[in-house]
Design a protein around this motif. Structure first.
Motif, PDB file in Angstrom:
ATOM      1  N   ALA A   3      46.372  49.874  41.344  1.00 40.37           N
ATOM      2  CA  ALA A   3      45.419  49.102  40.525  1.00 40.37           C
ATOM      3  C   ALA A   3      46.127  48.066  39.671  1.00 40.37           C
ATOM      4  CB  ALA A   3      44.621  50.067  39.644  1.00 40.37           C
ATOM      5  N   GLU A   4      47.336  48.426  39.231  1.00 42.97           N
ATOM      6  CA  GLU A   4      48.079  47.528  38.346  1.00 42.97           C
ATOM      7  C   GLU A   4      48.441  46.220  39.056  1.00 42.97           C
ATOM      8  OE1 GLU A   4      50.088  46.671  34.732  1.00 42.97           O
ATOM      9  OE2 GLU A   4      48.521  48.089  35.271  1.00 42.97           O
ATOM     10  N   THR A   5      49.061  46.368  40.268  1.00 42.50           N
ATOM     11  CA  THR A   5      49.441  45.157  41.011  1.00 42.50           C
ATOM     12  C   THR A   5      48.209  44.397  41.457  1.00 42.50           C
ATOM     13  OG1 THR A   5      49.663  46.535  42.953  1.00 42.50           O
ATOM     14  CG2 THR A   5      51.695  45.932  41.832  1.00 42.50           C
ATOM     15  N   ASP A   6      47.189  45.145  41.788  1.00 37.62           N
ATOM     16  CA  ASP A   6      45.913  44.553  42.163  1.00 37.62           C
ATOM     17  C   ASP A   6      45.445  43.587  41.071  1.00 37.62           C
ATOM     18  OD1 ASP A   6      43.369  44.078  42.856  1.00 37.62           O
ATOM     19  OD2 ASP A   6      42.703  46.160  42.888  1.00 37.62           O
ATOM     20  N   HIS A   7      45.426  44.067  39.835  1.00 37.10           N
ATOM     21  CA  HIS A   7      44.953  43.245  38.724  1.00 37.10           C
ATOM     22  C   HIS A   7      45.909  42.080  38.460  1.00 37.10           C
ATOM     23  CE1 HIS A   7      42.619  42.270  35.276  1.00 37.10           C
ATOM     24  NE2 HIS A   7      43.664  42.347  34.473  1.00 37.10           N
ATOM     25  N   GLN A   8      47.191  42.360  38.558  1.00 42.42           N
ATOM     26  CA  GLN A   8      48.178  41.290  38.316  1.00 42.42           C
ATOM     27  C   GLN A   8      47.996  40.135  39.300  1.00 42.42           C
ATOM     28  OE1 GLN A   8      51.984  43.177  38.427  1.00 42.42           O
ATOM     29  NE2 GLN A   8      51.767  44.013  36.355  1.00 42.42           N
ATOM     30  N   GLU A   9      47.708  40.491  40.535  1.00 35.20           N
ATOM     31  CA  GLU A   9      47.519  39.459  41.562  1.00 35.20           C
ATOM     32  C   GLU A   9      46.303  38.590  41.234  1.00 35.20           C
ATOM     33  OE1 GLU A   9      47.623  41.034  45.514  1.00 35.20           O
ATOM     34  OE2 GLU A   9      46.983  39.152  46.400  1.00 35.20           O
ATOM     35  N   SER A  20      50.035  34.118  46.613  1.00 35.71           N
ATOM     36  CA  SER A  20      51.135  34.641  47.437  1.00 35.71           C
ATOM     37  C   SER A  20      51.187  36.163  47.476  1.00 35.71           C
ATOM     38  CB  SER A  20      52.470  34.090  46.928  1.00 35.71           C
ATOM     39  OG  SER A  20      52.658  34.495  45.591  1.00 35.71           O
ATOM     40  N   GLY A  21      50.410  36.845  46.649  1.00 38.58           N
ATOM     41  CA  GLY A  21      50.425  38.313  46.654  1.00 38.58           C
ATOM     42  C   GLY A  21      49.954  38.894  47.977  1.00 38.58           C
ATOM     43  N   GLY A  22      49.228  38.121  48.736  1.00 38.63           N
ATOM     44  CA  GLY A  22      48.851  38.561  50.079  1.00 38.63           C
ATOM     45  C   GLY A  22      47.506  39.249  50.192  1.00 38.63           C
ATOM     46  N   HIS A  23      46.848  39.482  49.070  1.00 39.27           N
ATOM     47  CA  HIS A  23      45.565  40.175  49.160  1.00 39.27           C
ATOM     48  C   HIS A  23      44.370  39.265  48.895  1.00 39.27           C
ATOM     49  CE1 HIS A  23      48.446  43.439  48.587  1.00 39.27           C
ATOM     50  NE2 HIS A  23      47.629  44.096  49.394  1.00 39.27           N
ATOM     51  N   LEU A  24      44.645  38.019  48.568  1.00 40.69           N
ATOM     52  CA  LEU A  24      43.550  37.067  48.329  1.00 40.69           C
ATOM     53  C   LEU A  24      43.552  36.036  49.450  1.00 40.69           C
ATOM     54  CD1 LEU A  24      44.035  36.594  44.494  1.00 40.69           C
ATOM     55  CD2 LEU A  24      42.295  37.958  45.645  1.00 40.69           C
ATOM     56  N   THR A  25      42.365  35.660  49.884  1.00 34.68           N
ATOM     57  CA  THR A  25      42.294  34.812  51.082  1.00 34.68           C
ATOM     58  C   THR A  25      41.802  33.407  50.758  1.00 34.68           C
ATOM     59  OG1 THR A  25      40.061  35.610  51.481  1.00 34.68           O
ATOM     60  CG2 THR A  25      41.847  36.761  52.610  1.00 34.68           C
ATOM     61  N   ASP A  26      42.165  32.486  51.633  1.00 37.98           N
ATOM     62  CA  ASP A  26      41.721  31.095  51.529  1.00 37.98           C
ATOM     63  C   ASP A  26      40.232  31.042  51.912  1.00 37.98           C
ATOM     64  OD1 ASP A  26      41.496  28.423  51.438  1.00 37.98           O
ATOM     65  OD2 ASP A  26      42.881  27.978  53.080  1.00 37.98           O
TER      66      ASP A  26
END
Ligand code: SF4
Length: 760
Positions: A3-9, A20-26
């Protein structure tokens, strides 16, 4: 991913646009549209305001109709309700859709042509069995079609076409009125001159008599003999020469004017073509206006002189000098109002709304002359005027409309093309207005804003406060409340319109939500701004997200750890949660600020009114306090008099004790200050009531308001002692005194008496 990295991203993207975190899309190619427009994927399946029909030879509001409205009227006539009319109804709605689809596909032309072509297509596709019945329905519907004209869809040309059409309708009316007036005056002046001529030697000549009587009488009359026997007229009976010359000069002006078309009644042909009143730019309109002004002055003067002459009221001593000095400064608004107005159509094509053109427009709008200016905006998001990476409203035209309001004497109308049909009465009013008018219209993008249609873009701009509708009508009344209106916006009281919507989850689970439509939702549908948005992958990021509508309404502290998102549907009709960058949020905040300023002008949440209300409230409280003080003083005076001393209110032996705490002392003082009342009887200190509604809502038969909206006991028998005690307990200022129970049989009296004790 925890959850922490999730929120940071999420936070990183929101602040920097870093994905660049890789979990958000264009989202650039997702063909996003706002979730509240999810049902508008295929507009040809919907019955809405477009296409419009620009009805031929029709004036007023009926000059523009919707295709759906036309079909509704025909359905009412030829498709009765119930099963009987089912077939006709189905076929006619199919015909309407066929036309709508053709228009969406780029077809243009008259409704009658489109109607026929669509009908032919339907007949070609119909089977043998239905073909005959379909042909019958189509033929009856065509016979019931009472209007015709050009069909227009919502696109970049719509604002100009609709405005021009309504302007033409208004011009036709003016032409008719002015033409009628001119014809009457021309005939009248000619009659005066003819009569004068008839009295002259030349007028009584045989040739003149012959031509006046016509060839048919040539054989029956001896015109030479008739000429000799006509009595001689005294020279005084003829028109004075100066009057005759004036009449001739006036007649010439009336006959050669070019402001309205030549008279069919008088058989006027030839001469110079009538003036055109439609211009592509303010400069051209201004030049034409200046050039024609002397003719306009001359015609106005001629109309007045002719009317005075016709009624034999022209007095040389009184009028000659006045008309000699008559110039453009003598023109009154009602003089100008009888002539066609000038229509200036300018599109935001990079040249028509340049600074120079705007300066000319300001000059025209300040002139008081009947000039109607269209300023069209095609791209609401002004990429050119801000630093790279920033987002701003296409401010020039928005600010221009606001500035035109400041002129104070120009009619100003602003709307998107999605609202033009519903606001056509306001457009007509602006065209009818005797002075200048500005029509600021957002066309919906004309394809510049990504994949969405112009109609949806226009509707989204209005809904998102990006291009709010307003009307400033200087003729509507003396004050702002009468003149300025924002009533045609959705939910004018709110910052962002709020709507309910439902959607289905993967396993057909229905979800109902309330959702604010914000400026972010508008921009998010424009693929040029995809860099400010990121898709949240299913099952991926999601911690700390907050709907953008809520985010925008919170202060920075309350939203510090949250990241805003909007809900959109993509081209495959899949619901998407889209995270929003800070830049876009700032643009939305700016848009919200502009909307709130407009609200204030429109009288919604007006800060001046709020301040006034607050100061009135304070004044009211001070007055109430003075009344209470006076009441206390009276009570003190009454208690000081031995003969009228009240029964002791049990202050107790320590009442005068200096060691009693001040707060207790105050309470006791209040009790002593109150008018003498029997503690066994319930009563209310009515003058201290703050009208909080607690007691009246508890039992409005027992408690009621007097004319000062302060509570008193209306009917003690209308409630229980329990209600009396509850009212005393809930009264915020403790002014309800319950007394003793009136009904000894009421349950729980012992407990109620204990609760009532503090208030007796
Ligand atoms: S509860 Fe008290 S203050 Fe409120 S209306 Fe009743 S008497 Fe007045």
């Amino acid at each position: 991913m925890n959850a922490e990295t999730d929120h940071q991203e999420l936070v990183a993207f929101h602040l920097t646009g870093d994905r660049s975190g890789g979990h958000l899309t264009d989202v650039a190619d997702l063909e996003l549209r706002p979730v509240l427009f999810a049902g508008y994927g295929d507009l040809t399946r919907l019955r809405y305001d477009y296409p419009l029909l620009l009805a031929e030879n029709t004036d007023g509001e009926d000059a523009v109709c919707t295709l759906s409205g036309i079909f509704d009227r025909i359905l009412n006539r030829i498709a009765p309700e119930g099963i009987e009319g089912e077939f006709a109804r189905k076929q006619l709605l199919g015909l309407e859709r066929e036309i709508r689809t053709a228009v969406a596909g780029g077809a243009e032309g008259a409704l009658s042509d489109m109607w026929r072509q669509a009908g032919e297509r339907m007949l070609a596709e119909a089977g043998e069995t239905t073909g005959k019945d379909l042909a019958d329905v189509l033929s009856r519907a065509e016979a019931a079609l009472a209007v015709d004209g050009q069909v227009v869809d919502c696109d970049g040309e719509t604002p100009g076409r609709v405005l021009r059409h309504l302007w033409m309708a208004e011009r036709r009316q003016k032409n008719r009125r002015l033409r009628h007036r001119l014809d009457k005056l021309i005939l009248g002046l000619k009659a005066i001159l003819r009569t004068d001529f008839a009295k002259s030697e030349a007028g009584r000549s045989a040739d003149q008599l012959k031509s006046a009587m016509g060839g048919a009488f040539e054989a029956a009359f001896d015109f030479d003999a008739m000429s000799n026997i006509l009595p001689r007229t005294s020279p005084d009976a003829s028109l004075p020469e100066d009057r005759r010359l004036r009449l001739l000069a006036t007649l010439k002006v009336l006959e050669t004017q070019r402001f309205v078309p030549p008279s069919e009644l008088l058989g006027q042909t030839g001469g110079e073509a009538p003036y055109d009143f439609v211009f592509e730019g303010c400069g051209a309109a201004m030049a034409a206006l200046e050039e024609r002004l002397p003719e306009l002055v001359a015609l106005t003067k001629a109309l007045s002189v002719a009317e005075l002459e016709m009624e034999n009221r022209f007095k040389p001593l009184r009028h000659a000098q006045y008309f000699e000095n008559f110039d453009q400064n003598s023109l009154r608004p009602e003089d100008l109002a009888q002539f066609p107005s000038y229509l200036v159509l300018s599109a935001e094509d990079g040249s028509a709304t340049t600074a120079v053109e705007r300066a000319k427009a300001v000059e025209l709008l300040s002139s008081g002359l009947p000039i109607k200016v269209l300023v069209q905006t095609d791209d609401l998001l002004d990429q050119g005027s801000v630093a790279p990476g920033q987002i701003a409203l296409g401010g020039n035209n928005l600010h221009f409309a606001n500035m035109a309001v400041g002129i104070n004497s120009a009619y100003v109308f602003q709307s998107t093309s999605a609202g033009m049909y519903r606001l056509r009465d306001r457009i007509i009013r602006g065209l009818d207005y005797a002075g200048p008018a500005l029509f600021s219209i957002f066309s919906g993008g004309a394809g510049v804003n990504g994949s969405r249609t112009s109609y949806l873009a226009a509707a989204a701009a209005a809904e998102s406060r990006g291009f709010p509708a307003f009307v400033f009508d200087p003729a509507a009344g003396p004050d702002w409340a009468s003149r300025f209106s924002i009533a045609n916006n959705p939910q004018t009281e709110t910052d962002w319109p709020e709507h309910d919507f439902s959607y289905e989850m993967e396993h057909h689970q229905r979800v109902d939500e309330r959702y604010n439509f914000t400026f972010v939702d508008f921009v998010a549908a424009d693929r040029r701004y995809a860099a400010h948005l990121a898709g949240v992958a299913n099952g991926g990021a999601g911690n700390g997200l907050m709907p953008a509508g809520e985010y925008l309404q919170r202060n920075p502290d309350e939203r510090r750890d949250s990241v805003p998102y909007v809900l959109m549907v993509d081209g495959d009709e899949v619901l998407r949660k889209i995270v929003v960058g800070e830049t876009l949020i700032r643009a939305a905040e700016q848009c919200g600020e502009s909307w709130r300023a407009l609200q204030e002008l429109g009288g919604v949440h007006n800060s001046h009114a709020a301040r006034l209300l607050e100061s009135e409230r304070r004044l009211w409280e001070e007055e109430k306090q003075l009344e209470l003080d006076a009441l206390r003083a009276q009570a003190e005076a009454a208690s000081a008099a031995p003969a009228t001393a009240p029964a002791p209110l049990s202050p107790g032996p320590n009442v005068a004790d200096a060691s009693v705490p001040a707060a207790v002392e105050e309470v006791e003082e209040e009790a002593q200050d109150a008018p003498a009342m029997n503690p066994d009887e319930p009563w209310i200190e009515t003058p201290r009531c703050t009208t909080c509604n607690e007691c009246t809502e508890l039992n409005n038969q027992m408690f009621a308001y007097n004319e000062n909206q302060q509570a008193y006991l209306l009917d003690l028998d209308a409630g229980t002692f329990k209600e009396m005690v509850e009212a005393a307990e809930t009264c915020q200022v403790s002014i309800i005194h319950p007394g003793k129970p009136r009904n000894p049989k009421e349950p729980n009296l012992e407990e109620l008496i204990k609760r009532a004790a503090p208030f007796i």
